[in-house]
Design a protein around this motif. Structure first.
Motif, PDB file in Angstrom:
ATOM      1  N   ASP A 186       0.838  -1.202   0.000  1.00  0.00           N
ATOM      2  CA  ASP A 186       0.000   0.000   0.000  1.00  0.00           C
ATOM      3  C   ASP A 186       0.870   1.248   0.000  1.00  0.00           C
ATOM      4  O   ASP A 186       0.499   2.270  -0.562  1.00  0.00           O
ATOM      5  N   ARG A 238       1.864  -1.157  -7.279  1.00  0.00           N
ATOM      6  CA  ARG A 238       0.560  -0.924  -7.906  1.00  0.00           C
ATOM      7  C   ARG A 238       0.376   0.586  -8.159  1.00  0.00           C
ATOM      8  O   ARG A 238       0.904   1.401  -7.402  1.00  0.00           O
ATOM      9  N   PRO A 239      -0.386   0.926  -9.198  1.00  0.00           N
ATOM     10  CA  PRO A 239      -0.562   2.361  -9.502  1.00  0.00           C
ATOM     11  C   PRO A 239      -1.131   3.133  -8.315  1.00  0.00           C
ATOM     12  O   PRO A 239      -0.821   4.301  -8.127  1.00  0.00           O
ATOM     13  N   GLU A 240      -1.968   2.470  -7.500  1.00  0.00           N
ATOM     14  CA  GLU A 240      -2.603   3.185  -6.388  1.00  0.00           C
ATOM     15  C   GLU A 240      -1.756   3.202  -5.111  1.00  0.00           C
ATOM     16  O   GLU A 240      -2.166   3.782  -4.103  1.00  0.00           O
ATOM     17  N   ALA A 241      -0.583   2.586  -5.134  1.00  0.00           N
ATOM     18  CA  ALA A 241       0.272   2.607  -3.937  1.00  0.00           C
ATOM     19  C   ALA A 241       0.825   4.016  -3.711  1.00  0.00           C
ATOM     20  O   ALA A 241       1.092   4.745  -4.673  1.00  0.00           O
ATOM     21  N   SER A 242       0.994   4.398  -2.443  1.00  0.00           N
ATOM     22  CA  SER A 242       1.649   5.694  -2.140  1.00  0.00           C
ATOM     23  C   SER A 242       3.151   5.489  -2.169  1.00  0.00           C
ATOM     24  O   SER A 242       3.659   4.555  -1.556  1.00  0.00           O
ATOM     25  N   LYS A 260      -1.719  -0.805   6.998  1.00  0.00           N
ATOM     26  CA  LYS A 260      -1.170  -0.860   5.636  1.00  0.00           C
ATOM     27  C   LYS A 260      -0.025  -1.865   5.495  1.00  0.00           C
ATOM     28  O   LYS A 260       0.712  -2.132   6.437  1.00  0.00           O
TER      29      LYS A 260
END
Lengths: 249, 249
Positions: B30, B47-51, B81
């Motif tokens: 995450d 992943r594209p949505e990971a910070s 997370k």
């Protein structure tokens, strides 16, 4: 197309610790020449039609001599094959990868080195031992334990080893008693924390922690043998707190 | 589900040298907390949505202090997370991974260590230097070069360093002159082969080989700076023959 040899480090045991590049070259190999200490699970990266050649190196007992292995690599490459020479750990850390590279160079065979995660660092890490730590130590030394420390003209400087940072011996079980004795003779305190870790990073991982002076006795009690890594130094005590790996496949 | 932290070694620079397990945990993270010396290409595994959180450690200049980084890891994990703490090289080789593991343990956060290919071994390998070789040397020592060797209470034993096997200094450029001087003062011959390798394993790799006594001058002439690895010992001369990496992407 001309042949080529990749000298690949397979990592310390856990098959997840091979590199992406290592797995990639395995997947395109025509021939994989591998050692005893390579996790067989890594061979699943090879194509079904690849030849898998076991050259079974054990300390003091080689299925093939180093010269025979060198010749094998050269011969396969001269037949135009893509060859992966798969070793445990890293090919240039007591892996005799340097000698294989020299033989390939001499024969005019193109080669690449694909470094691996060395057992010297990863196995202590799986036992919760960081080899360096700001509060304790600013260097570590990795030595081969397969050489008899008592022999004339040993390549190891025991005086220096006994007064340096963290020490790691790879394949140190055959001469563990002499190693422990030499270090103490040269002034390392008998209460220095020490550990022996067998089959580290795998489901069979077992470890013993003891002060240096009691290490041999405790290891015998636990029945540990090679393949094992010996770690000596203050950082070993962090293991009590930081051990995180519960074993498992 | 509870949070968890993975302390992951990103390898020495070549993005192909991250481990399968390292890439796998990146793909489920995450949050990725990463350093300056991590190849940005590795972030593509996330992943594209990971910070993606940059904590920019440089020697002597930290975007965040170590304590702030520790707190950050704890806080993200407490939010439930999956956190990857991504470091250059290996997390337990001068990576302060030990301190992060201690902070996590203390806060009751589950963590795993995913060892990486250390720059100390792989960067010399890409320059054709095996750190060990049966004909030359049976041990190698890795030390931090970022500590001022002249300071009182240095953690390094220069007497031992000067009389051991192959030496590798990580981040050794700031104090290169003092390192070279100390080793010679303690008896290491000035004609010992030595090398400095900048941006090793990447397309920007540059290296200088010179006898120890001329190293500083040759490195200045070539304009090399950190990030660089310093290697000292007989094995350095194998580079003339074994250098195989021509740079690249």
């Amino acid at each position: 197309m001309g042949g080529k040899v990749y000298l690949v480090g397979g990592g310390p045991g856990d098959p997840g610790l091979i590199t992406l590049k290592g797995a990639e070259v395995l997947a395109k190999a025509d021939v994989v020449v591998y050692d005893r200490l390579v996790n067989p699970a890594l061979l699943n990266h090879a194509r079904p039609e690849a030849s898998l050649v076991f050259v079974g190196k054990e300390p003091g007992k080689h299925a093939l001599s180093q010269e025979e292995i060198n010749s094998l690599l050269v011969r396969y490459a001269q037949e135009g094959k893509v060859v992966v020479r798969l070793k445990g750990g890293d090919p240039f850390v007591f892996g005799r990868g340097g000698e294989e590279a020299e033989a390939l160079k001499e024969a005019g065979i193109p080669f690449e080195v694909v470094p691996g995660v060395t057992a010297a660092i990863a196995i202590p890490a799986y036992a919760g031992i960081p080899l360096t730590h700001r509060d304790y130590v600013a260097s570590f030394t990795v030595a081969t334990g397969s050489e008899d420390p008592g022999k004339e003209g040993s390549n190891l400087n025991w005086e220096s080893l006994a007064h340096n940072g963290t020490l790691v011996f790879l394949m140190g079980m055959a001469h563990l008693g002499t190693i422990v004795q030499k270090l103490q003779e040269k002034g390392m305190p008998g209460d220095t924390p020490a550990a022996v870790i067998q089959w580290g990073t795998t489901g069979r991982q077992q470890q013993v922690m003891a002060p240096l002076k009691d290490l041999v006795q405790e290891v015998e009690k636990a029945g540990l043998t090679n393949p094992a890594v010996v770690v000596v130094g203050e950082v070993v005590k962090l293991s009590r707190e930081l051990a995180w790996f519960a074993g498992g496949p």
